[in-house]
Design a protein around this motif. Structure first.
Motif, mmCIF file in Angstrom:
data_model
loop_
_atom_site.group_PDB
_atom_site.id
_atom_site.type_symbol
_atom_site.label_atom_id
_atom_site.label_comp_id
_atom_site.label_asym_id
_atom_site.label_seq_id
_atom_site.Cartn_x
_atom_site.Cartn_y
_atom_site.Cartn_z
ATOM 1 N N UNK A 1 0.782 -1.399 -0.110
ATOM 2 C CA UNK A 1 -0.142 0.048 -0.028
ATOM 3 C C UNK A 1 0.747 1.279 0.073
ATOM 4 N N UNK A 2 0.287 2.423 -0.505
ATOM 5 C CA UNK A 2 0.975 3.790 -0.337
ATOM 6 C C UNK A 2 1.283 3.858 1.106
ATOM 7 N N UNK B 1 -0.989 12.342 -3.797
ATOM 8 C CA UNK B 1 -0.615 13.700 -3.534
ATOM 9 C C UNK B 1 -0.566 13.652 -1.708
ATOM 10 N N UNK B 2 0.553 13.721 -1.337
ATOM 11 C CA UNK B 2 0.735 13.436 0.229
ATOM 12 C C UNK B 2 0.365 14.885 0.870
ATOM 13 N N UNK B 3 1.040 15.784 0.344
ATOM 14 C CA UNK B 3 0.511 17.238 0.658
ATOM 15 C C UNK B 3 1.135 18.327 -0.179
ATOM 16 N N UNK C 1 4.307 19.954 -4.523
ATOM 17 C CA UNK C 1 3.402 18.811 -4.160
ATOM 18 C C UNK C 1 4.349 18.029 -3.785
ATOM 19 N N UNK C 2 4.161 17.404 -2.884
ATOM 20 C CA UNK C 2 4.862 16.227 -2.464
ATOM 21 C C UNK C 2 4.118 15.055 -2.636
ATOM 22 N N UNK C 3 4.679 14.084 -3.659
ATOM 23 C CA UNK C 3 4.066 12.722 -4.290
ATOM 24 C C UNK C 3 4.805 11.518 -3.443
#
Length: 164
Positions: free
Chosen positions: A19-20, A53-55, A62-64
């Protein structure tokens, strides 16, 4: 002590991707990709490559992320005019490569090559992103320790583990 273990599953044709990973941690490594179009870039990385998109810091960053330790920062800036000779590789499982290639091709026709079976016993899909980043998804193939391929790798000095 409880150490974090790699999220990469043991090589198998039916390996399942983890999982992510949505928690925050001190990132041991990450990739920064400048882009002139954050919206287009995040759409490609999320829908095509399978990141989340983590935040977001609107208009700036954009933190991926995919699996743990697969972090990308998309930042405002000028993307490259041509694909980079330098690549970044992310672990995948064999069952993901064709699916990711199909999604990326739907978004940007002609952006993928492969998957190609490599001499180091992995299949690799190369994707050129809208920012001209060269991304490689690499999936290890199962290896019979008694096979000719295992012997070839041993001759190269690679220690091939025994069967699990």
């Amino acid at each position: 002590m409880n150490a974090f273990v790699s999220p990469v599953p043991f090589p198998a044709f039916d390996a399942v991707a983890p999982e992510v990973y949505r928690e925050f941690y001190g990132m041991p490594i990450y990739v920064t990709v400048p882009t002139a179009d954050l919206e287009r870039s995040v759409d490609f990385w999320v829908r095509g490559l399978g990141f989340i998109d983590l935040f977001t810091i609107p208009g700036r960053l954009i933190h991926l992320r995919r699996w743990a330790f697969q972090d990308v920062l998309l930042v405002t800036g000028e993307g490259a005019d041509v694909p980079s000779a330098v690549s970044v590789a992310f672990a995948a499982v064999l069952g993901q490569l064709d699916e990711v290639a199909g999604r990326c091709e739907e978004l940007v026709p002609g952006c993928t090559s492969g998957p190609v079976q490599q001499p180091w016993n992995s299949d690799e899909l190369t994707v050129i992103t809208p920012e001209n980043a060269r991304v490689i998804l690499t999936a290890a193939r199962p290896l019979d320790p008694d096979s000719a391929k295992a012997a070839e790798l041993r001759e190269l000095g690679i220690d091939v583990p025994a069967s699990r």
